[in-house]
Write a protein that holds these residues in place. Sequence first.
Motif, PDB file in Angstrom:
ATOM      1  N   TYR A   1       0.289   2.104  -1.464  1.00 19.37           N
ATOM      2  CA  TYR A   1      -0.055   0.942  -0.625  1.00 19.37           C
ATOM      3  C   TYR A   1       0.960  -0.189  -0.768  1.00 19.37           C
ATOM      4  CZ  TYR A   1      -1.840  -1.038  -4.977  1.00 19.37           C
ATOM      5  OH  TYR A   1      -1.938  -1.504  -6.260  1.00 19.37           O
ATOM      6  N   TYR A   2       1.760  -0.169  -1.842  1.00 15.46           N
ATOM      7  CA  TYR A   2       2.645  -1.311  -2.141  1.00 15.46           C
ATOM      8  C   TYR A   2       4.093  -1.083  -1.712  1.00 15.46           C
ATOM      9  CZ  TYR A   2       3.242   1.717  -6.240  1.00 15.46           C
ATOM     10  OH  TYR A   2       3.462   2.791  -7.056  1.00 15.46           O
TER      11      TYR A   2
ATOM     12  N   ASN B   1       6.937  -0.218   1.621  1.00 13.25           N
ATOM     13  CA  ASN B   1       7.226  -0.046   3.049  1.00 13.25           C
ATOM     14  C   ASN B   1       8.449   0.827   3.240  1.00 13.25           C
ATOM     15  OD1 ASN B   1       5.172  -1.711   4.203  1.00 13.25           O
ATOM     16  ND2 ASN B   1       6.271  -3.466   3.337  1.00 13.25           N
TER      17      ASN B   1
ATOM     18  N   GLU C   1       3.840   7.818   7.596  1.00 15.36           N
ATOM     19  CA  GLU C   1       2.572   8.527   7.667  1.00 15.36           C
ATOM     20  C   GLU C   1       2.643   9.687   8.670  1.00 15.36           C
ATOM     21  OE1 GLU C   1      -0.739   6.090   8.755  1.00 15.36           O
ATOM     22  OE2 GLU C   1      -2.176   7.529   7.965  1.00 15.36           O
TER      23      GLU C   1
ATOM     24  N   LYS D   1      -1.380   8.253   4.129  1.00 13.30           N
ATOM     25  CA  LYS D   1      -1.604   6.927   3.531  1.00 13.30           C
ATOM     26  C   LYS D   1      -2.530   7.042   2.339  1.00 13.30           C
ATOM     27  CE  LYS D   1      -0.773   2.807   6.053  1.00 13.30           C
ATOM     28  NZ  LYS D   1      -0.780   2.693   7.517  1.00 13.30           N
ATOM     29  N   GLN D   2      -2.232   6.278   1.289  1.00 10.17           N
ATOM     30  CA  GLN D   2      -3.118   6.255   0.120  1.00 10.17           C
ATOM     31  C   GLN D   2      -4.391   5.506   0.490  1.00 10.17           C
ATOM     32  OE1 GLN D   2      -1.510   4.007  -3.187  1.00 10.17           O
ATOM     33  NE2 GLN D   2      -2.575   5.282  -4.644  1.00 10.17           N
TER      34      GLN D   2
ATOM     35  N   GLN E   1      -7.498   3.157  -0.184  1.00  8.45           N
ATOM     36  CA  GLN E   1      -7.671   2.064  -1.147  1.00  8.45           C
ATOM     37  C   GLN E   1      -9.139   1.819  -1.430  1.00  8.45           C
ATOM     38  OE1 GLN E   1      -5.202  -1.514  -1.012  1.00  8.45           O
ATOM     39  NE2 GLN E   1      -4.240  -0.596   0.768  1.00  8.45           N
TER      40      GLN E   1
END
Length: 221
Positions: free
Chosen positions: A60-61, A63, A198, A218-219, A221
């Motif tokens: 998530y952290y 790009n 993705e 995508k992870q 969360q």
Amino acid sequence: MASSRNLSRFWEWGRKIICVGRNYAEHAKELKNEVPTEPVLFLKAPSAYVREGAPVLLPYYTNNLHHEVELGVVIGKGGTNIAQSNAMDHVEGYALCLDMSARDVQDQCKKKGLPWTLAKAFDTSCPVSDFIPKETIQDPHNLKIWLKVNDNLRQEGHTSSMIFSVPFLISYISRIITLEEGDLILTGTPKGVAAVGENDEMAAGIDNIITMKFQIKKQLQ
Ligand SMILES: O=C([O-])CC(=O)C(=O)O
Ligand SMILES: [Mg+2]
């Protein structure tokens, strides 16, 4: 050589993943790094392993998640202070590996002088192929490794271009970190690293020896 436990599923052993960075001059240059005179080492957590059928997660952290295709060396017989001359006796086999790298996070770590753990050691940062027995590969320095994203060739390199050879790396590492049965050494990536997003599909291979495929997700969360 191996113990009663089966090294053909080395990823289940939970042993160390030791990565060599900048072992191909063209890759060192594409990221504007100096070509090293000594191996650059870092570690991945054993929880970084992922196998075909499961997705590679986009942390998530980041790009800017990059692919790096690499030859992996599976250690069969452990040791400390291993001499280069018998280093190959410690090899049980090989695997095709990806060193998934959060490049934007790594760039920040470099700037701040911080370790690369967030950039390199996250869950699913080490996709691996099936185990390749040692006998299948006559010479680990005579292999073409490649990676495609959505069928477009991104990386194609030859292991003869490694700056530090497999026996040199085994000997060098074993003077710093004891090698154990089931450890994996990632030998560095050739040029052509780039971003994946993705749902992209990565396919990679070694000559006509092995191929593998992974999809990016995508992870949660
Ligand atoms: O992040 C980097 O550029 C270092 C590395 O892993 C490699 O060269 O394979
Ligand atoms: Mg790498």
